[in-house]
Design an enzyme around this catalytic site. Structure first.
Site, short mmCIF file in Angstrom:
data_model
loop_
_atom_site.label_atom_id
_atom_site.label_comp_id
_atom_site.label_asym_id
_atom_site.label_seq_id
_atom_site.Cartn_x
_atom_site.Cartn_y
_atom_site.Cartn_z
N ASP A 69 0.84 -1.30 -0.31
CA ASP A 69 -0.14 0.17 0.12
C ASP A 69 0.91 0.88 -0.38
O ASP A 69 2.00 1.03 0.16
CB ASP A 69 -1.54 0.43 1.29
CG ASP A 69 -2.25 -0.68 1.55
OD1 ASP A 69 -2.64 -1.38 0.20
OD2 ASP A 69 -2.70 -1.13 2.21
N TYR A 153 6.85 -9.76 6.81
CA TYR A 153 7.08 -8.54 6.79
C TYR A 153 7.21 -7.99 8.06
O TYR A 153 7.23 -8.82 9.26
CB TYR A 153 4.90 -7.75 7.37
CG TYR A 153 4.78 -7.54 5.77
CD1 TYR A 153 5.45 -6.62 4.77
CD2 TYR A 153 4.22 -8.91 5.23
CE1 TYR A 153 4.42 -6.32 3.29
CE2 TYR A 153 4.03 -9.00 3.49
CZ TYR A 153 3.42 -7.47 3.08
OH TYR A 153 3.26 -7.09 1.41
#
Length: 298
Positions: A69, A153
């Site tokens: 994003d 992540y």
């Protein structure tokens, strides 16, 4: 036709995410008969695609493994593209014509030209906030999305006892204003490891057929900096993630670290699949795509 895999790092702060976007221009008014031109937003995919097209001198489509994003960073995003082999046609001279026509050079990048040269050429056309770290030749069948078996992540939180905001790495950490209990956070994190229905940890509109995912590992690491500030790094690896899943998990663990939620609350959120039972969605600032793994060496 040659196919190339690129491993890319980028500072996501000034990008509208990975995926190319061309929304309608909001300043135009269809009611007045105005056309709705498209606005090309600055995305990593578009910037990279333009750079590669400039090198191979032909249209290419670059597909990425993860649609990060806006504001999300990456140390090892993976993408791939296919181009022609750069062969040159050697036309023969017409009968009775002593002049030999010039060869017609096609675009592309043949394997023989080397991936090191490709790497340097593409990076020479990229802005300072994105770098191709590695370029590899891969089989035609390589798909950065389908062939992915795991990805990881990290989310980093920063606490200063004096309330000072981070300066030098402010783009990559999220400030918190109270110290956190890392032991409690790890207790709750352990409940999320394994295969679960993560509906409570997914943003609305995720558009996935199933919310069942497998988390391979999840841990919170606390570190003290020289100035006495504390860093809490949340590391998570799994087979794949839902939209905003990592940021919601990070927000949930943050609430646990603050004492506002307990491990029991996290277990209840998993069981009920109720989004409101989990924590908030944290900003993208502290999120970074760390690595993407493939079953076979590429």
């Amino acid at each position: 036709m040659p196919r190339y895999k690129l491993t890319i790092a980028y500072d996501g702060t000034d990008f509208h995410g990975w995926q190319k976007q061309e929304p309608p221009d909001p300043s135009s008014d269809p009611a007045l008969g105005e056309a709705r031109p498209r606005v090309v937003l600055r995305t990593v995919q578009d910037v990279l695609q333009r750079a590669v097209r400039g090198i191979v001198r032909e249209p290419v489509i670059i597909s990425g493994a993860s649609r990060t994003d806006a504001g999300v960073h990456a140390r090892a995003q993976v993408a791939a593209f296919t181009c022609s082999d750069g062969q040159t046609d050697e036309p023969s001279a017409p009968p009775g014509d002593e002049a030999i026509p010039s060869p017609r050079h096609h675009g592309g990048w043949p394997i023989s030209r080397g991936t090191d040269r490709l790497l340097r050429a593409v990076n020479s056309r990229l802005p300072g906030d994105v770098v191709v770290m590695v370029a590899d030749a891969v089989p035609d069948s390589f798909d950065p999305i389908v062939d992915c078996t795991a990805k990881a992540y990290s989310y980093t939180l920063h606490f200063s006892p004096r309330g000072l905001p981070p300066l030098w790495d402010r783009r990559y950490v999220q400030q918190v204003f109270t110290p956190l209990d890392a032991a409690r956070m790890n207790e709750a994190a352990a409940l999320l490891v394994g295969e679960h229905d993560f509906a409570a940890f997914a943003a609305a509109g995720h558009n996935r057929a199933t919310t069942i995912r497998t988390v391979h590992s999840l841990a919170v690491i606390e570190r003290t900096l020289e100035d006495g500030s504390l860093r809490y790094r949340i590391d998570i690896a799994g087979s794949g993630f839902l939209w905003n899943m990592v940021r919601i998990i990070a927000g949930t663990l943050l609430e646990v670290g603050r004492g506002r939620l307990s491990a029991t609350d996290v277990a209840r959120a998993l069981e009920t699949r109720n989004r409101r039972a989990a924590g908030p969605t944290l900003p993208p600032t502290g999120l970074c795509l760390e690595w993407i793994r493939y079953e076979r060496p590429r």
